[in-house]
Design a protein around this motif. Structure first.
Motif, PDB file in Angstrom:
ATOM      1  N   LEU A   1      -4.825  11.069  -2.323  1.00  0.00           N
ATOM      2  CA  LEU A   1      -5.293   9.688  -2.383  1.00  0.00           C
ATOM      3  C   LEU A   1      -6.494   9.547  -1.454  1.00  0.00           C
ATOM      4  O   LEU A   1      -6.377   9.727  -0.243  1.00  0.00           O
TER       5      LEU A   1
ATOM      6  N   LEU B   1       1.559   6.337  -7.068  1.00  0.00           N
ATOM      7  CA  LEU B   1       0.438   7.186  -7.469  1.00  0.00           C
ATOM      8  C   LEU B   1       0.778   8.665  -7.365  1.00  0.00           C
ATOM      9  O   LEU B   1       0.469   9.455  -8.263  1.00  0.00           O
TER      10      LEU B   1
ATOM     11  N   ASP C   1      -8.860   6.814  -1.842  1.00  0.00           N
ATOM     12  CA  ASP C   1      -9.273   5.420  -1.714  1.00  0.00           C
ATOM     13  C   ASP C   1      -8.206   4.531  -2.325  1.00  0.00           C
ATOM     14  O   ASP C   1      -7.714   4.812  -3.427  1.00  0.00           O
ATOM     15  N   LEU C   2      -7.836   3.479  -1.607  1.00  0.00           N
ATOM     16  CA  LEU C   2      -6.871   2.497  -2.100  1.00  0.00           C
ATOM     17  C   LEU C   2      -7.345   1.126  -1.655  1.00  0.00           C
ATOM     18  O   LEU C   2      -7.603   0.900  -0.478  1.00  0.00           O
ATOM     19  N   SER C   3      -7.477   0.231  -2.613  1.00  0.00           N
ATOM     20  CA  SER C   3      -7.949  -1.123  -2.325  1.00  0.00           C
ATOM     21  C   SER C   3      -7.043  -2.114  -3.035  1.00  0.00           C
ATOM     22  O   SER C   3      -6.722  -1.924  -4.213  1.00  0.00           O
TER      23      SER C   3
ATOM     24  N   ALA D   1      -6.160  -4.380  -7.754  1.00  0.00           N
ATOM     25  CA  ALA D   1      -5.959  -3.212  -6.904  1.00  0.00           C
ATOM     26  C   ALA D   1      -6.477  -1.993  -7.654  1.00  0.00           C
ATOM     27  O   ALA D   1      -6.467  -1.966  -8.885  1.00  0.00           O
ATOM     28  N   SER D   2      -6.928  -1.015  -6.898  1.00  0.00           N
ATOM     29  CA  SER D   2      -7.424   0.213  -7.522  1.00  0.00           C
ATOM     30  C   SER D   2      -7.256   1.376  -6.554  1.00  0.00           C
ATOM     31  O   SER D   2      -7.091   1.182  -5.347  1.00  0.00           O
ATOM     32  N   ALA D   3      -7.291   2.565  -7.127  1.00  0.00           N
ATOM     33  CA  ALA D   3      -7.162   3.771  -6.308  1.00  0.00           C
ATOM     34  C   ALA D   3      -8.009   4.884  -6.916  1.00  0.00           C
ATOM     35  O   ALA D   3      -8.287   4.885  -8.115  1.00  0.00           O
TER      36      ALA D   3
ATOM     37  N   GLY E   1       0.827  -1.202   0.000  1.00  0.00           N
ATOM     38  CA  GLY E   1       0.000   0.000   0.000  1.00  0.00           C
ATOM     39  C   GLY E   1       0.860   1.250   0.000  1.00  0.00           C
ATOM     40  O   GLY E   1       0.570   2.222  -0.709  1.00  0.00           O
TER      41      GLY E   1
ATOM     42  N   LEU F   1       2.424   1.579  -3.471  1.00  0.00           N
ATOM     43  CA  LEU F   1       1.423   2.034  -4.431  1.00  0.00           C
ATOM     44  C   LEU F   1       1.120   3.517  -4.237  1.00  0.00           C
ATOM     45  O   LEU F   1       0.966   4.264  -5.211  1.00  0.00           O
ATOM     46  N   ALA F   2       1.047   3.977  -2.995  1.00  0.00           N
ATOM     47  CA  ALA F   2       0.806   5.397  -2.734  1.00  0.00           C
ATOM     48  C   ALA F   2       1.960   6.246  -3.268  1.00  0.00           C
ATOM     49  O   ALA F   2       1.735   7.310  -3.863  1.00  0.00           O
TER      50      ALA F   2
ATOM     51  N   CYS G   1       5.521  -1.801  -9.468  1.00  0.00           N
ATOM     52  CA  CYS G   1       4.163  -1.285  -9.319  1.00  0.00           C
ATOM     53  C   CYS G   1       3.732  -0.730 -10.671  1.00  0.00           C
ATOM     54  O   CYS G   1       4.421   0.106 -11.257  1.00  0.00           O
TER      55      CYS G   1
END
Length: 130
Positions: free
Chosen positions: A71, A61, A73-75, A121-123, A54, A57-58, A90
């Motif tokens: 950011l 992004l 939402d991150l799933s 995964a999505s954001a 996570g 990924l942040a 990533c």
């Protein structure tokens, strides 16, 4: 509209990185550092804490969409273990932008053998106003 694919973020995760992350998050599970504990479970290397994906990924992004993006939402879902000394990649594709909000599809791959560490995964990010 075809999806825009971002340049991948690639990072090798070494044991010192894992110890630093454990210290920052207070997650000292022996799976991430203890050779005897690992050997008793048939593992030859420490396992990377899944939550670190996570964080990576942040970082990716914010690099792709700018440091002023927010950011919201991150799933993500874990697919396989990643071990100390392995390199992750990533990846992200811009799915849509509407009303200043970007939706991004994500995944994390292990460079050495191509296995998926994280997918799907999505954001969602709020983009800065110009």
């Amino acid at each position: 509209m075809s999806k825009l694919e971002f340049a991948p973020l690639v990072r090798r995760i070494e044991l010192p990185d894992m110890v630093a992350y454990a210290g920052a998050t207070w997650d000292w599970h022996r799976l991430h550092y203890d050779p005897a504990y690992l050997a008793a479970r048939g593992l030859d290397r420490p396992v990377v804490d899944g939550q670190v994906f996570g964080a990576y990924l942040a970082i990716a992004l914010r690099g792709w969409l700018g440091p002023d993006s927010v950011l919201t939402d991150l799933s993500f879902r874990f697919r396989s273990l990643v071990f100390a000394g392995e390199t992750i990649r990533c990846r992200g594709e811009l799915r849509s932008v509407q009303d200043g909000v970007a939706d991004v599809d994500l995944r994390v791959e292990v460079v050495e053998d191509g296995r998926l560490a994280v997918a799907p995964a999505s954001a969602r990010l709020r983009l800065p106003h110009e």
